[in-house]
Write a protein that holds these residues in place. Structure first.
Motif, PDB file in Angstrom:
ATOM      1  N   ASP A  18       0.842  -1.104  -0.029  1.00  0.00           N
ATOM      2  CA  ASP A  18      -0.018  -0.028   0.134  1.00  0.00           C
ATOM      3  C   ASP A  18       0.872   1.204   0.096  1.00  0.00           C
ATOM      4  OD1 ASP A  18       0.999   0.049   2.451  1.00  0.00           O
ATOM      5  OD2 ASP A  18      -0.973   0.202   3.433  1.00  0.00           O
ATOM      6  N   GLY A  19       2.038   0.978   0.010  1.00  0.00           N
ATOM      7  CA  GLY A  19       3.116   2.151  -0.015  1.00  0.00           C
ATOM      8  C   GLY A  19       3.590   2.655   1.225  1.00  0.00           C
ATOM      9  N   ARG A  20       3.393   2.037   2.378  1.00  0.00           N
ATOM     10  CA  ARG A  20       3.860   2.282   3.591  1.00  0.00           C
ATOM     11  C   ARG A  20       5.363   1.731   3.626  1.00  0.00           C
ATOM     12  NH1 ARG A  20       0.551  -0.288   7.557  1.00  0.00           N
ATOM     13  NH2 ARG A  20       2.412  -1.859   7.879  1.00  0.00           N
ATOM     14  N   ILE A  21       6.277   2.664   4.129  1.00  0.00           N
ATOM     15  CA  ILE A  21       7.666   2.094   4.391  1.00  0.00           C
ATOM     16  C   ILE A  21       8.013   2.313   6.074  1.00  0.00           C
ATOM     17  CG2 ILE A  21      10.259   2.251   3.834  1.00  0.00           C
ATOM     18  CD1 ILE A  21       9.126   3.685   1.298  1.00  0.00           C
ATOM     19  N   ASP A  22       8.292   1.216   6.726  1.00  0.00           N
ATOM     20  CA  ASP A  22       8.804   1.114   8.024  1.00  0.00           C
ATOM     21  C   ASP A  22      10.130   0.939   8.238  1.00  0.00           C
ATOM     22  OD1 ASP A  22       6.082   1.485   8.931  1.00  0.00           O
ATOM     23  OD2 ASP A  22       5.570  -0.530   8.714  1.00  0.00           O
ATOM     24  N   ILE A  23      10.851   1.958   9.047  1.00  0.00           N
ATOM     25  CA  ILE A  23      12.217   1.992   9.336  1.00  0.00           C
ATOM     26  C   ILE A  23      12.485   1.962  10.690  1.00  0.00           C
ATOM     27  CG2 ILE A  23      14.345   3.080   9.014  1.00  0.00           C
ATOM     28  CD1 ILE A  23      13.011   4.749   6.599  1.00  0.00           C
ATOM     29  N   HIS A  80       5.982   7.207   3.107  1.00  0.00           N
ATOM     30  CA  HIS A  80       4.731   6.550   2.157  1.00  0.00           C
ATOM     31  C   HIS A  80       5.477   6.787   0.581  1.00  0.00           C
ATOM     32  CE1 HIS A  80       2.378   6.719   5.549  1.00  0.00           C
ATOM     33  NE2 HIS A  80       1.800   5.490   5.083  1.00  0.00           N
ATOM     34  N   SER A  81       5.578   5.597  -0.035  1.00  0.00           N
ATOM     35  CA  SER A  81       5.777   5.935  -1.510  1.00  0.00           C
ATOM     36  C   SER A  81       5.346   4.386  -2.030  1.00  0.00           C
ATOM     37  CB  SER A  81       7.262   6.276  -1.438  1.00  0.00           C
ATOM     38  OG  SER A  81       7.805   5.992  -3.195  1.00  0.00           O
ATOM     39  N   ALA A  82       4.262   4.698  -2.876  1.00  0.00           N
ATOM     40  CA  ALA A  82       3.581   3.461  -3.639  1.00  0.00           C
ATOM     41  C   ALA A  82       4.363   2.928  -4.462  1.00  0.00           C
ATOM     42  CB  ALA A  82       2.156   3.523  -3.972  1.00  0.00           C
ATOM     43  N   ARG A  83       4.936   3.890  -5.218  1.00  0.00           N
ATOM     44  CA  ARG A  83       5.955   3.670  -6.365  1.00  0.00           C
ATOM     45  C   ARG A  83       7.139   2.810  -5.976  1.00  0.00           C
ATOM     46  NH1 ARG A  83       8.020   8.180  -9.763  1.00  0.00           N
ATOM     47  NH2 ARG A  83       7.811   9.339  -7.902  1.00  0.00           N
ATOM     48  N   LEU A  84       7.850   3.366  -4.796  1.00  0.00           N
ATOM     49  CA  LEU A  84       9.011   2.887  -4.325  1.00  0.00           C
ATOM     50  C   LEU A  84       8.837   1.394  -3.700  1.00  0.00           C
ATOM     51  CD1 LEU A  84      12.177   3.441  -4.153  1.00  0.00           C
ATOM     52  CD2 LEU A  84      11.572   4.586  -1.750  1.00  0.00           C
ATOM     53  N   CYS A  85       7.834   1.234  -2.981  1.00  0.00           N
ATOM     54  CA  CYS A  85       7.463   0.080  -2.471  1.00  0.00           C
ATOM     55  C   CYS A  85       7.089  -1.095  -3.453  1.00  0.00           C
ATOM     56  CB  CYS A  85       6.115   0.068  -1.435  1.00  0.00           C
ATOM     57  SG  CYS A  85       6.331   0.808   0.185  1.00  0.00           S
ATOM     58  N   ARG A  86       6.343  -0.629  -4.556  1.00  0.00           N
ATOM     59  CA  ARG A  86       5.944  -1.782  -5.660  1.00  0.00           C
ATOM     60  C   ARG A  86       7.150  -2.075  -6.232  1.00  0.00           C
ATOM     61  NH1 ARG A  86       0.345   1.361  -6.578  1.00  0.00           N
ATOM     62  NH2 ARG A  86      -0.632   0.261  -4.880  1.00  0.00           N
ATOM     63  N   ILE A  87       8.148  -1.263  -6.699  1.00  0.00           N
ATOM     64  CA  ILE A  87       9.302  -1.560  -7.452  1.00  0.00           C
ATOM     65  C   ILE A  87      10.203  -2.421  -6.475  1.00  0.00           C
ATOM     66  CG2 ILE A  87      11.508  -0.612  -8.321  1.00  0.00           C
ATOM     67  CD1 ILE A  87       9.933   2.009  -9.057  1.00  0.00           C
ATOM     68  N   MET A  88      10.232  -2.259  -5.096  1.00  0.00           N
ATOM     69  CA  MET A  88      11.361  -3.172  -4.406  1.00  0.00           C
ATOM     70  C   MET A  88      10.519  -4.491  -4.191  1.00  0.00           C
ATOM     71  SD  MET A  88      14.026  -1.483  -3.888  1.00  0.00           S
ATOM     72  CE  MET A  88      14.543  -2.607  -2.434  1.00  0.00           C
ATOM     73  N   ILE A  89       9.309  -4.470  -4.004  1.00  0.00           N
ATOM     74  CA  ILE A  89       8.575  -5.823  -3.835  1.00  0.00           C
ATOM     75  C   ILE A  89       8.593  -6.634  -5.330  1.00  0.00           C
ATOM     76  CG2 ILE A  89       6.234  -6.749  -3.761  1.00  0.00           C
ATOM     77  CD1 ILE A  89       5.400  -4.691  -1.655  1.00  0.00           C
ATOM     78  N   HIS A  90       8.514  -5.998  -6.414  1.00  0.00           N
ATOM     79  CA  HIS A  90       8.505  -6.765  -7.673  1.00  0.00           C
ATOM     80  C   HIS A  90      10.098  -7.083  -7.664  1.00  0.00           C
ATOM     81  CE1 HIS A  90       8.169  -7.573 -11.781  1.00  0.00           C
ATOM     82  NE2 HIS A  90       9.425  -6.872 -11.982  1.00  0.00           N
ATOM     83  N   ILE A  91      11.058  -6.539  -7.480  1.00  0.00           N
ATOM     84  CA  ILE A  91      12.487  -6.753  -7.807  1.00  0.00           C
ATOM     85  C   ILE A  91      12.665  -8.002  -6.688  1.00  0.00           C
ATOM     86  CG2 ILE A  91      14.850  -6.095  -7.274  1.00  0.00           C
ATOM     87  CD1 ILE A  91      13.969  -3.215  -8.245  1.00  0.00           C
ATOM     88  N   ALA A  92      12.432  -7.893  -5.501  1.00  0.00           N
ATOM     89  CA  ALA A  92      12.716  -8.934  -4.613  1.00  0.00           C
ATOM     90  C   ALA A  92      11.668 -10.304  -4.962  1.00  0.00           C
ATOM     91  CB  ALA A  92      12.335  -8.684  -3.249  1.00  0.00           C
ATOM     92  N   ARG A  96       3.152  -9.375  -1.003  1.00  0.00           N
ATOM     93  CA  ARG A  96       2.431  -7.819  -0.775  1.00  0.00           C
ATOM     94  C   ARG A  96       3.445  -7.095   0.323  1.00  0.00           C
ATOM     95  NH1 ARG A  96      -2.161  -7.135  -1.996  1.00  0.00           N
ATOM     96  NH2 ARG A  96      -2.798  -5.980  -0.125  1.00  0.00           N
ATOM     97  N   ARG A  97       4.576  -7.561   0.718  1.00  0.00           N
ATOM     98  CA  ARG A  97       5.404  -7.060   1.789  1.00  0.00           C
ATOM     99  C   ARG A  97       6.861  -7.607   1.778  1.00  0.00           C
ATOM    100  NH1 ARG A  97       4.085  -8.316   7.785  1.00  0.00           N
ATOM    101  NH2 ARG A  97       5.504  -9.950   7.364  1.00  0.00           N
ATOM    102  N   LEU A  98       7.410  -6.485   1.829  1.00  0.00           N
ATOM    103  CA  LEU A  98       9.127  -7.137   1.732  1.00  0.00           C
ATOM    104  C   LEU A  98      10.011  -6.394   2.857  1.00  0.00           C
ATOM    105  CD1 LEU A  98      11.344  -7.971   0.170  1.00  0.00           C
ATOM    106  CD2 LEU A  98      11.778  -5.890  -0.882  1.00  0.00           C
ATOM    107  N   SER A  99      10.237  -7.365   3.799  1.00  0.00           N
ATOM    108  CA  SER A  99      11.122  -6.856   4.947  1.00  0.00           C
ATOM    109  C   SER A  99      12.467  -7.341   4.658  1.00  0.00           C
ATOM    110  CB  SER A  99      10.808  -7.795   6.089  1.00  0.00           C
ATOM    111  OG  SER A  99       9.450  -7.448   6.349  1.00  0.00           O
TER     112      SER A  99
END
Length: 125
Positions: A18-23, A80-92, A96-99
């Motif tokens: 959904d675009g949420r990034i937790d650090i 939040h960045s839906a674009r960045l999240c979806r790219i990273m999830i796709h690459i890996a 739906r989630r990438l830790s």
């Protein structure tokens, strides 16, 4: 016998569909993350690095991936960045989630960067 807890290490950064990034707090401290900072991911070949693209005191207006603490006294950050999240999830190749875990901190072209360890998910047996 088979261990049900494959790894006990907790993730340093989590990307949600959904675009949420937790650090995590210790990663935020390593980057000297401050409220309003804008993060980005740099790619160098097969390596990925988490960087601070703009410092909060120099940012004017609203930006994608602008970070803020999750609570008033917390050092955990969220952006939040839906674009960045979806790219990273796709690459890996995640669903739906990438830790991810963080690796070493280095300076690349004058920018503080933390290596993100992007590895395929362990196979279940």
């Amino acid at each position: 016998m088979k261990s049900l807890l494959v790894s006990s290490r907790r993730p340093d950064v989590t990307f949600h569909n959904d675009g949420r990034i937790d650090i995590a707090a210790h990663l935020a401290k390593r980057l000297s993350l401050s409220p309003g900072d804008v993060i980005d991911i740099m790619q160098d070949g097969a390596d990925f690095y988490l960087i601070i693209r703009f410092r909060g005191d120099k940012v004017i207006g609203r930006h994608e991936a602008q970070c803020y603490p999750t609570k008033s006294r917390s050092m955990n950050y969220r952006c939040h960045s839906a674009r960045l999240c979806r790219i990273m999830i796709h690459i890996a190749g995640a669903d739906r989630r990438l830790s991810l875990m963080a690796g070493e901190t280095r300076v690349i072209a004058g920018i503080m960067a933390v290596t993100l360890i992007v590895a395929p998910a362990p196979l279940s047996q």
